[in-house]
Design a protein around this motif. Structure first.
Motif, short mmCIF file in Angstrom:
data_model
loop_
_atom_site.label_atom_id
_atom_site.label_comp_id
_atom_site.label_asym_id
_atom_site.label_seq_id
_atom_site.Cartn_x
_atom_site.Cartn_y
_atom_site.Cartn_z
N ALA A 38 0.84 -1.21 0.00
CA ALA A 38 0.00 0.00 0.00
C ALA A 38 0.87 1.25 0.00
CB ALA A 38 -0.93 0.00 1.20
N VAL A 39 1.90 1.26 0.83
CA VAL A 39 2.80 2.41 0.89
C VAL A 39 3.57 2.57 -0.42
CG1 VAL A 39 4.82 3.39 2.05
CG2 VAL A 39 3.03 2.26 3.40
N LEU A 40 4.10 1.47 -0.94
CA LEU A 40 4.87 1.54 -2.18
C LEU A 40 4.02 2.03 -3.35
CD1 LEU A 40 7.07 -1.70 -2.04
CD2 LEU A 40 7.78 0.67 -1.70
N MET A 41 2.76 1.63 -3.40
CA MET A 41 1.91 2.03 -4.51
C MET A 41 1.61 3.53 -4.46
SD MET A 41 -0.69 -1.16 -5.14
CE MET A 41 -0.98 -0.75 -6.84
N VAL A 42 1.45 4.09 -3.26
CA VAL A 42 1.25 5.53 -3.16
C VAL A 42 2.51 6.26 -3.61
CG1 VAL A 42 0.89 7.44 -1.55
CG2 VAL A 42 -0.47 5.36 -1.33
N VAL A 43 3.66 5.80 -3.17
CA VAL A 43 4.93 6.42 -3.57
C VAL A 43 5.11 6.33 -5.08
CG1 VAL A 43 7.45 6.24 -3.41
CG2 VAL A 43 6.04 5.99 -1.35
N MET A 44 4.78 5.18 -5.65
CA MET A 44 4.93 4.99 -7.09
C MET A 44 3.96 5.87 -7.87
SD MET A 44 6.98 3.00 -8.90
CE MET A 44 7.29 1.52 -7.93
N ALA A 45 2.76 6.02 -7.37
CA ALA A 45 1.76 6.86 -8.05
C ALA A 45 2.23 8.31 -8.09
CB ALA A 45 0.41 6.75 -7.33
N VAL A 46 2.77 8.78 -6.97
CA VAL A 46 3.29 10.16 -6.93
C VAL A 46 4.45 10.33 -7.91
CG1 VAL A 46 4.44 11.88 -5.48
CG2 VAL A 46 2.53 10.54 -4.55
N ALA A 47 5.33 9.34 -7.95
CA ALA A 47 6.47 9.40 -8.87
C ALA A 47 6.02 9.42 -10.33
CB ALA A 47 7.40 8.21 -8.63
N LEU A 48 5.00 8.63 -10.65
CA LEU A 48 4.48 8.62 -12.02
C LEU A 48 3.83 9.97 -12.35
CD1 LEU A 48 2.89 5.06 -12.23
CD2 LEU A 48 4.89 5.86 -13.48
N TRP A 49 3.09 10.53 -11.41
CA TRP A 49 2.44 11.82 -11.65
C TRP A 49 3.47 12.90 -11.98
CZ3 TRP A 49 -2.25 13.47 -12.69
CH2 TRP A 49 -2.53 14.84 -12.57
N ARG A 50 4.58 12.85 -11.29
CA ARG A 50 5.61 13.86 -11.49
C ARG A 50 6.47 13.60 -12.72
NH1 ARG A 50 8.58 15.49 -5.95
NH2 ARG A 50 9.38 17.00 -7.45
N SER A 51 6.53 12.36 -13.19
CA SER A 51 7.44 12.00 -14.27
C SER A 51 6.78 11.89 -15.63
CB SER A 51 8.13 10.66 -13.94
OG SER A 51 8.82 10.72 -12.72
N LEU A 52 5.53 11.43 -15.68
CA LEU A 52 4.88 11.17 -16.96
C LEU A 52 4.31 12.45 -17.56
CD1 LEU A 52 2.93 7.87 -16.20
CD2 LEU A 52 5.08 8.12 -17.47
N PRO A 53 4.37 12.56 -18.88
CA PRO A 53 3.74 13.71 -19.54
C PRO A 53 2.23 13.56 -19.59
CG PRO A 53 4.59 12.21 -21.18
CD PRO A 53 5.01 11.65 -19.84
N THR A 54 1.54 14.66 -19.81
CA THR A 54 0.09 14.62 -19.99
C THR A 54 -0.24 13.92 -21.30
OG1 THR A 54 -0.18 16.67 -18.76
CG2 THR A 54 -2.00 16.01 -20.20
N ASP A 55 -1.22 13.07 -21.26
CA ASP A 55 -1.66 12.34 -22.46
C ASP A 55 -2.70 13.19 -23.17
OD1 ASP A 55 -2.11 10.38 -24.33
OD2 ASP A 55 -3.42 9.20 -23.03
N ALA A 56 -2.22 14.13 -24.01
CA ALA A 56 -3.11 15.15 -24.57
C ALA A 56 -3.52 14.89 -26.01
CB ALA A 56 -2.44 16.52 -24.48
N GLY A 57 -3.31 13.71 -26.50
CA GLY A 57 -3.63 13.43 -27.90
C GLY A 57 -5.12 13.44 -28.16
N PRO A 58 -5.54 13.63 -29.42
CA PRO A 58 -6.97 13.64 -29.78
C PRO A 58 -7.58 12.25 -29.59
CG PRO A 58 -5.61 13.63 -31.76
CD PRO A 58 -4.67 13.83 -30.60
#
Length: 412
Positions: free
Chosen positions: A173-193
């Protein structure tokens, strides 16, 4: 459509982060398998009731594949992935602090449904990668998923030895929260049509794909049946190893490390498929799947034979799975996410059926009944493969071309 040159480039650190997140999400559904004996003891339920958590996890994951993965074609996949991971973390936390079996079942179900974030990340990575690196990126992330599943049982067993059966759920549970935050900060917005279609229309397109593509049907059925065969063992091995050989949770978890060899079969099957020899890869894997049940039967009283059979079964399952994926992903490239949803849903429904059957036959007939059930599922897989081989005829494969032609007049 946005040109590929305008998309953010995926560096190796981000790819590895996505691979780790995928492995954590998928692996979370396998934590309970080496812990069933301890769960039954500590929550005061029968072994067959404890084994029901395996089926719950797999059915929940299948529901997520049908109901949530197709949403990736409709919304920003960065937001979707992070949201799903946070909800999956909530499910893991509920499991970790469950005071009774009913609460544990709810936690496992919630975690299972939302852990399909893994299947959202894979097509997202493919859309972000440069064309010349797409295969490499997807391959790396798929390796992360496979390794996560393989290590989940071992890590669960090891942590159980340190702090009890619920420890792995709290840590996850702790690792998944940490990973989710890391993904939010690292991944670009998926803005395609995206096509302006309703959620229900997107779900209905899954049925159209399954109806129109015979190769998708046969390969999905093969994947589901093969996973059902092996799941009869995955669900009951903790009872056999604890009862017959006196293994504790840690030792049972370490047995899962043998599955790491399945990664090598995945590589071999992938290379054969790339050379146009997917049927050879499938046939070889199915031969191993059939043969493994003899050492499994002997392994009911001889540990070495059980370990050999477990290794062979995992090699076979990965060989069938990877060759299946190579074939179905080539059917309709523009609908790959939904093709994947159809295939993976069938795959995990098969696992759920195999787990349920394994639990029932273990209670009524013991280990010999488990081996007979696994062999029956394996024979059924081979029967479907014989049907699939007939589809190699180009005329019979015209279903995909027919679907693509018809799709020109409607949205996929």
């Amino acid at each position: 459509m946005i040109s590929h040159d305008t998309r953010p480039r995926l560096g190796l650190p981000i790819v590895l982060l996505m691979a780790a997140a995928t492995g954590l999400c998928a692996g979370g559904n396998y934590f309970n398998q080496p812990l069933l004996d301890s769960i039954a003891e500590h929550l005061n339920v029968s072994p067959s009731t404890a084994a029901a958590t395996v089926t719950i996890a797999q059915v929940s994951y299948a529901l997520g594949l049908v109901l949530l993965v197709p949403v990736g074609d409709m919304v920003d996949r960065r937001k979707l992935t992070v949201g799903l991971m946070l909800l999956a973390a909530l499910g893991q936390a509920v499991s970790g602090f469950a005071p009774n079996f009913a609460t544990l079942a709810v936690g496992i179900a919630v975690a299972g449904v939302f852990s399909v974030a893994a299947q959202v990340l894979i097509p997202f990575a493919a859309s972000l990668a440069e064309p010349q690196r797409s295969g490499q990126v997807v391959g790396t992330i798929m390796s992360g998923l496979l390794i996560g599943i393989l290590l989940a049982r071992s890590v669960a067993g090891l942590l159980s030895g340190l702090g009890g059966w619920s420890t792995v759920y709290k840590v996850a549970a702790v690792l998944m929260v940490v990973m989710a935050v890391a993904l939010w900060r690292s991944l670009p917005t998926d803005a395609g049509p995206r096509p302006k279609v309703s959620y229900l229309a997107t779900l209905r397109s899954l049925g159209s794909l399954a109806k129109t593509l015979p190769r998708l049907r046969t390969r999905a059925a093969m994947g589901g049946l093969a996973f059902a065969a092996v799941s009869t063992v995955f669900t009951t091995m903790a009872f056999l190893l604890a009862g017959e050989f006196g293994y504790n949770d840690t030792q049972i978890g370490l047995v899962g490390l043998l599955g790491v060899a399945g990664a090598s079969m995945a590589t071999v099957a992938g290379r054969l498929a790339d050379r146009g020899k997917a049927q050879l890869a499938t046939g070889g894997a199915l031969a191993v799947l059939l043969l493994c049940w003899l050492p499994f039967a002997v392994g009911g009283t001889h540990l070495v034979w059980f370990l050999i059979a477990f290794l062979l079964a995992d090699l076979a399952l990965q060989g069938v799975h990877v060759s299946n994926q190579n074939i179905i992903y080539a059917l309709i490239p523009e609908a790959r996410s939904r093709v994947n949803s159809v295939y993976m849903t069938t795959y995990f429904v098969g696992a759920a059926v195999g787990s349920a059957v394994g639990s029932v036959v273990w209670k009524g007939y013991g280990w010999s009944g488990v081996c007979i059930a696994g062999l029956a599922f394996s024979v059924a897989t081979v029967a479907v493969w014989m049907v699939d081989r007939r589809l190699d005829d180009p005329v019979r494969l015209s279903g995909s071309a027919h679907y693509q032609k018809g799709a020109q007049g409607r949205r996929l």
